[in-house]
Design an enzyme around this catalytic site. Structure first.
Site, PDB file in Angstrom:
ATOM      1  N   GLU A 194      -0.347   1.414  -5.650  1.00 11.41           N
ATOM      2  CA  GLU A 194      -0.231   0.291  -4.928  1.00 11.41           C
ATOM      3  C   GLU A 194      -0.061  -0.920  -5.722  1.00 11.41           C
ATOM      4  OE1 GLU A 194      -3.533   0.045  -1.876  1.00 11.41           O
ATOM      5  OE2 GLU A 194      -3.815   2.122  -1.883  1.00 11.41           O
ATOM      6  N   HIS A 216       0.916  -1.056  -0.249  1.00 12.89           N
ATOM      7  CA  HIS A 216       0.103   0.004  -0.038  1.00 12.89           C
ATOM      8  C   HIS A 216       0.834   1.323   0.125  1.00 12.89           C
ATOM      9  CE1 HIS A 216      -3.032   2.854   1.332  1.00 12.89           C
ATOM     10  NE2 HIS A 216      -3.876   2.037   1.831  1.00 12.89           N
TER      11      HIS A 216
END
Ligand SMILES: O=P(O)(O)OC[C@H]1O[C@@H](O)[C@H](O)[C@@H](O)[C@@H]1O
Length: 312
Positions: free
Chosen positions: A288, A191
């Site tokens: 991400e 992330h």
């Protein structure tokens, strides 16, 4: 951010000592009471007194990795500029995941039966190896199942996360192994929060991808197709790109073009919370690398994915 200014000195870490002392979670901290030397890979005390691995490359770049969450929180290129971003509301007290850098989402990406983005970002990883390759530091972290993870996901697994810092790049390799005697399935993501000027930031390489747009409802994404050559962040953005290319380019709006190369991270996610995080949304974008569809692993099978972030 606190760095090496501690009342006690730090260990010289080499492959042998790391192998010897860090096999078990918690021992990395114990080794911090020994003599100080820092060449390439060292453990220090980070925010909230949490143990942090610092990688320093011969080229002058530096990266910080918290063992809590196995989270790379900083990647400074030789000029001292940090390419990654940590949110101002991030806490370093283990009560919440660290909100910034490169948090792990595992074994679930997004909402689902367990906590949002799974448990890996809420657990202590340990150091299992380190080495210096041509002046570039390499560290390998490990996460295994324990009572905390078992309560949410009753499987035995081993995750290894290797981080390699070079003069102009940082690379990671994530290996998930099924150490159980029954199959399991998971989804996962890195992330990554990049420092950015959101009005000038854009991503190239996503045109033609099938999209799952989580705006307005993350629990009910809307299917579509990306038609733009250059994807910008004009407002709230929360979108999954399926079968994304293995190379994307992020213009961070701050003068850097960052290449985001990946192997086996089949998907990508763009996220910026806009006014939901009024205090900081202008200062970052998330790009991400993800595996949205479930990976199925039989006992003893492994899944490996690599990410390579580079600046020119
Ligand atoms: O606040 P969290 O749990 O770190 O998640 C942040 C965001 O992470 C993104 O990956 C998701 O696509 C978003 O839906 C989510 O809001």
């Amino acid at each position: 951010m606190a760095t090496v200014s501690m009342a006690f000195s730090l260990p010289a870490l080499n492959s042998r000592t790391l192998r010897r002392v860090n096999r078990k979670p918690g021992l990395a901290l114990a080794t911090m009471n020994k003599e100080a030397t820092a060449v390439g890979v060292r453990v220090t005390e980070g925010e909230g007194n949490l143990p942090k691995v610092v990688l320093t490359s011969a080229g002058g770049s530096e990266a910080d990795i918290y063992l809590f969450g196995g989270c790379v929180t900083s990647w400074k290129v030789s000029s001292g500029k940090d390419i990654l971003f940590v949110r101002p509301d991030a806490v370093f007290n283990k009560k919440k995941p660290i909100s910034g850098g490169i948090p792990h989402c595992f074994p679930q990406f997004g909402p689902g039966p367990m906590q949002q983005h799974g448990f890996a970002r809420n657990m202590d990883w340990s150091i299992v190896d380190s080495e210096i390759v041509e002046g570039n530091p390499v560290v390998t972290l490990e996460l295994k199942d324990g009572p905390y993870s078992r309560a949410m996901w009753d499987f035995s697994f081993r995750a290894l996360y290797k981080v390699i810092l070079n003069a102009k790049s940082i690379s990671t390799e994530l290996t998930i192994t099924n150490t159980d005697n029954k199959p399991f399935a998971f989804s996962t993501a890195l992330h990554t929060y990049f420092s950015a000027s959101v009005t000038g930031a854009s991503v190239k390489g996503l045109k033609g991808c099938k999209t799952l747009n989580k705006d307005p409802d993350p629990a009910n994404p809307v299917e579509g197709k990306e038609e733009r050559d250059v994807v910008t962040f004009p407002g709230f953005v929360d979108c999954v790109y399926l079968d994304a290319p293995s190379e994307l380019h992020l213009d961070n709006g701050l003068g850097d073009i960052i290449s985001i190369c990946s192997t086996n991270w089949s998907d990508a996610v763009l996220w910026n919370p806009h006014l939901q995080m009024e205090a900081c949304y202008k200062d970052f974008v998330c790009v991400e690398n993800a595996k949205i569809g479930n990976v199925q692993l039989e006992p003893e099978q492994s899944w490996i994915a690599k990410q390579h972030l580079g600046v020119s």
